[in-house]
Scaffold this active site. Structure first.
Site, PDB file in Angstrom:
ATOM      1  N   ARG A  15     -12.946 -33.832 -29.237  1.00  0.00           N
ATOM      2  CA  ARG A  15     -13.498 -33.853 -30.598  1.00  0.00           C
ATOM      3  C   ARG A  15     -12.815 -34.905 -31.469  1.00  0.00           C
ATOM      4  NH1 ARG A  15     -14.685 -28.037 -32.984  1.00  0.00           N
ATOM      5  NH2 ARG A  15     -12.519 -27.755 -32.482  1.00  0.00           N
ATOM      6  N   LYS A  68     -15.180 -17.362 -19.259  1.00  0.00           N
ATOM      7  CA  LYS A  68     -15.123 -16.087 -19.954  1.00  0.00           C
ATOM      8  C   LYS A  68     -14.351 -16.268 -21.242  1.00  0.00           C
ATOM      9  CE  LYS A  68     -11.943 -12.829 -19.193  1.00  0.00           C
ATOM     10  NZ  LYS A  68     -10.612 -13.021 -19.779  1.00  0.00           N
ATOM     11  N   HIS A  75     -12.580 -16.144 -12.686  1.00  0.00           N
ATOM     12  CA  HIS A  75     -11.647 -16.724 -11.699  1.00  0.00           C
ATOM     13  C   HIS A  75     -11.216 -15.719 -10.634  1.00  0.00           C
ATOM     14  CE1 HIS A  75      -8.349 -15.016 -14.179  1.00  0.00           C
ATOM     15  NE2 HIS A  75      -7.619 -15.138 -13.095  1.00  0.00           N
ATOM     16  N   LYS A 135     -10.415 -15.893  -5.797  1.00  0.00           N
ATOM     17  CA  LYS A 135      -9.264 -15.428  -5.012  1.00  0.00           C
ATOM     18  C   LYS A 135      -9.717 -15.077  -3.589  1.00  0.00           C
ATOM     19  CE  LYS A 135      -7.103 -13.421  -9.140  1.00  0.00           C
ATOM     20  NZ  LYS A 135      -5.726 -13.756  -9.407  1.00  0.00           N
ATOM     21  N   GLU A 171       0.116  -6.445 -15.332  1.00  0.00           N
ATOM     22  CA  GLU A 171       0.779  -7.733 -15.563  1.00  0.00           C
ATOM     23  C   GLU A 171       2.133  -7.510 -16.208  1.00  0.00           C
ATOM     24  OE1 GLU A 171      -1.875 -11.105 -16.766  1.00  0.00           O
ATOM     25  OE2 GLU A 171      -2.969  -9.433 -17.625  1.00  0.00           O
ATOM     26  N   ASP A 186     -10.846  -8.033 -22.406  1.00  0.00           N
ATOM     27  CA  ASP A 186     -10.245  -9.173 -21.718  1.00  0.00           C
ATOM     28  C   ASP A 186     -10.351  -9.037 -20.192  1.00  0.00           C
ATOM     29  OD1 ASP A 186      -8.756 -11.578 -21.576  1.00  0.00           O
ATOM     30  OD2 ASP A 186      -6.875 -10.484 -21.326  1.00  0.00           O
ATOM     31  N   HIS A 190     -13.084  -9.080 -14.780  1.00  0.00           N
ATOM     32  CA  HIS A 190     -12.266  -9.062 -13.557  1.00  0.00           C
ATOM     33  C   HIS A 190     -12.308  -7.724 -12.806  1.00  0.00           C
ATOM     34  CE1 HIS A 190     -11.073 -12.785 -15.189  1.00  0.00           C
ATOM     35  NE2 HIS A 190     -10.035 -12.406 -15.881  1.00  0.00           N
ATOM     36  N   LYS A 226      -0.648  -5.143 -20.086  1.00  0.00           N
ATOM     37  CA  LYS A 226       0.338  -6.220 -20.211  1.00  0.00           C
ATOM     38  C   LYS A 226       1.727  -5.612 -20.349  1.00  0.00           C
ATOM     39  CE  LYS A 226      -2.606  -9.785 -21.334  1.00  0.00           C
ATOM     40  NZ  LYS A 226      -2.825 -10.742 -20.276  1.00  0.00           N
ATOM     41  N   LYS A 240       3.849  -7.181 -11.495  1.00  0.00           N
ATOM     42  CA  LYS A 240       2.525  -7.815 -11.451  1.00  0.00           C
ATOM     43  C   LYS A 240       1.853  -7.298 -10.193  1.00  0.00           C
ATOM     44  CE  LYS A 240      -0.116 -12.047 -11.898  1.00  0.00           C
ATOM     45  NZ  LYS A 240      -1.234 -11.526 -12.673  1.00  0.00           N
TER      46      LYS A 240
HETATM   47  C1  BG6 Z   1      -7.469 -13.831 -17.865  1.00  0.00           C
HETATM   48  C2  BG6 Z   1      -7.077 -13.003 -19.057  1.00  0.00           C
HETATM   49  O1  BG6 Z   1      -8.868 -13.892 -17.751  1.00  0.00           O
HETATM   50  O2  BG6 Z   1      -6.917 -13.251 -16.689  1.00  0.00           O
HETATM   51  C3  BG6 Z   1      -5.556 -12.926 -19.174  1.00  0.00           C
HETATM   52  O3  BG6 Z   1      -7.611 -13.575 -20.251  1.00  0.00           O
HETATM   53  C4  BG6 Z   1      -4.967 -12.415 -17.880  1.00  0.00           C
HETATM   54  O4  BG6 Z   1      -5.153 -12.108 -20.256  1.00  0.00           O
HETATM   55  C5  BG6 Z   1      -5.500 -13.194 -16.672  1.00  0.00           C
HETATM   56  O5  BG6 Z   1      -3.555 -12.567 -17.961  1.00  0.00           O
HETATM   57  C6  BG6 Z   1      -5.065 -12.503 -15.380  1.00  0.00           C
HETATM   58  O6  BG6 Z   1      -5.368 -13.339 -14.289  1.00  0.00           O
HETATM   59  P1  BG6 Z   1      -4.547 -13.212 -12.927  1.00  0.00           P
HETATM   60  O7  BG6 Z   1      -5.244 -14.124 -11.995  1.00  0.00           O
HETATM   61  O8  BG6 Z   1      -3.140 -13.639 -13.254  1.00  0.00           O
HETATM   62  O9  BG6 Z   1      -4.594 -11.761 -12.536  1.00  0.00           O
END
Ligand code: BG6
Length: 503
Positions: free
Chosen positions: A54, A160, A190, A194, A228, A247, A252, A352, A357
């Site tokens: 931009r 997303k 995403h 995986k 996480e 989120d 996911h 979170k 993790k």
């Molecule tokens: C993202 C979320 O889409 O996915 C984040 O916005 C999150 O908050 C992340 O931390 C988690 O992705 P992964 O691949 O680390 O489990």
């Protein structure tokens, strides 16, 4: 996601146009993924990257910034020759949807670049921008005719979050579908990049032994966990308006749920697979307000430590409202109204600042039906779980009971474990490579269709509504480094079940 052992084909020539090219996503994931594709010789022979910024920036400046990002975020050692070749094709164009003339100019500039680079008019528009940019950019691309397929393809990659609730997701779908056909939209999640997630389909449908027991007759319940360790960090403004449910869950966690719960598709093609995924999401039972409150837990972390890392109280995070009631943890109980899953609860949790993790789907099978072993009643036998995990390690574990060596019949729980890293030597990746490659070859099997996105939001809408009406009432607090709020245990314990422990 192609099914064959032959060498993967190179995509058609194309221009890869990135909106939001100066941002985090482009530097951290998209360009490192393009680099990995280049290193594996999987980019088109005629290819160029066009960054849309931009604010004015020269192509040299953009090139230098992407090169720096690549060195910082690459998942493998960067070969300078490959990186230079990849980024030599970068051009920066200044355009802002608030200034329609800039899109007219962009259209002409893109035509010139394509003539030089011989990319044949195929264009992939990657919207690596905040969601507020999706529609204004798409409308301008539509107005200038840049989305029209005329002997070449035009594709739109949308990140997303796709909407913030059912109504906004429906509106976004409607507006986008006025501009392009569904086959042109690639809604990215995403998690579908995986390996272990893609492997759920192969595990279920390339093996004969799982499907006969993959139903209510043999499965007691399914737990899906995405924990996480990191707190919200510098994403306070986005996160406080979003929360853990929006989120993570309709995107996911529902990707994991739909792959594990869908019916076998009749063909391995985008239409069949995406239809089955949408069907199972649409079969998630809609809860009343009272049920939604009873079948959910939401929590928010306070100050504390995860390992050695100090975590601030969520409400003291930069850009978070001091009295915020946004959840950083949620646990839900869902049921699926179909013949396969009637009576089998699905428990989902994500949060979170937790102690580990961990991303896993744990399928709990029913206990053996009667106590044949005198001193070990069935309810004291270890539980039979099949665990599909992507974090902390990618693999599949089967837990079952076995005899402890010795003269007596002593029984103990053991594990059979498959770890990807023990069998396959794979270069670490960003998770975006397969998705970007698939966009370029026009395979949308791993992308969300409009109906699945809407079915996902429809299933979580009762929770969003019930929580909004309840305000701060019902929000629980939890310590960083823990497993989340205590009340999440009650959600399962009242059904006589329990979550798998951390670690
Ligand atoms: C993202 C979320 O889409 O996915 C984040 O916005 C999150 O908050 C992340 O931390 C988690 O992705 P992964 O691949 O680390 O489990």
């Amino acid at each position: 996601m192609t099914v064959n052992h032959a060498k993967q084909k190179k995509p058609d020539p194309c221009a890869f146009v990135i909106f939001g090219v100066t941002g985090d996503l482009a530097h951290r994931l998209v360009v490192p993924a393009l680099y990995n594709l280049a290193a594996n010789d999987l980019l088109p022979d005629h290819f160029c990257i066009v960054g849309i910024a931009r604010k004015a920036m020269s192509s040299e400046e953009l090139n230098a910034s992407l090169m720096k990002g690549l060195h910082q975020f690459a998942t493998r050692k960067v070969d300078d020759a490959i990186a230079r070749r990849l980024l030599a094709c970068v051009t920066c164009i200044e355009a802002d949807p608030a200034d329609p003339a800039s899109f007219d100019a962009m259209r002409e500039r893109l035509d010139e670049i394509e003539a030089i680079r011989k990319t044949g008019g195929n264009r992939l528009f990657y919207l690596a921008t905040p969601p507020s940019g999706f529609l204004p950019i798409s409308r301008e691309l539509g107005r200038t005719g840049m989305l029209t397929e005329n002997g070449s393809w035009r594709r739109l990659v949308v990140e997303k979050p796709f909407g913030t609730d059912l109504a906004s997701a429906q509106a976004l779908n409607r507006e986008l579908l006025d501009l392009v056909g569904e086959h042109q939209i690639y809604r990215i999640d995403h998690y579908l990049g995986k390996e272990t997630v893609q492997n759920i389909l192969v595990l279920r449908f390339a093996n004969g032994m799982f499907e006969p027991i993959w139903n209510r007759n043999h499965i007691d319940h399914i737990q899906i966990t995405v924990d996480e360790r990191l707190g919200v960090g510098h994403r306070g403004s986005f996160y406080d308006a979003t929360g853990a449910l929006r989120d993570m869950v309709p995107n996911h966690l529902f990707q994991l749920l739909s792959l594990v719960a869908m019916e076998p598709p009749t063909k391995f093609d985008a239409h069949s697979v995406r239809s089955e995924k949408a069907n199972v999401l649409a079969a998630i039972q809609t809860q009343t307000a009272a049920e939604a409150l009873q079948n959910s837990v939401r929590g928010q972390y306070r100050a504390g430590k995860v390992g050695d890392t100090e975590i601030d109280d969520y409400r003291k995070t930069r850009d978070v409202r001091p009295g915020s009631t946004t959840e950083t943890y949620t646990a839900l109980k869902l049921t699926i109204d179909n013949w396969r899953w009637a009576g089998v609860p699905f428990y989902l949790r994500t949060g979170k600042a937790l102690g580990i993790k961990r991303t896993e789907i744990a399928i709990k099978f029913k206990q053996a039906p009667f106590a044949m072993f005198r001193d070990t009643p069935v309810d004291r036998l270890s539980q039979n779980f099949l665990i599909i995990s992507t974090e902390p390690t990618e693999g599949i574990t089967l837990q079952f009971n076995t005899k402890v060596p010795g003269p007596a019949i002593d029984i103990d729980g053991v594990e059979m474990k498959f770890l990807y890293k023990d069998y396959f030597k794979v270069e670490p990746s960003t998770g975006y490579e397969t998705l970007i490659y698939d966009c370029m070859i026009g395979d949308n099997i791993l992308f969300q269709r409009a109906d699945s996105v809407e079915a996902g939001w429809r299933a979580v809408q009762p929770f969003l509504d019930a929580w909004r009406n309840a305000g701060g009432k019902g929000l629980k607090v939890y310590e960083p480094g823990s497993e989340g709020p205590e009340e999440a245990n009650d959600l399962m314990e009242r059904d006589g079940r329990s979550w798998r422990k951390l670690g």
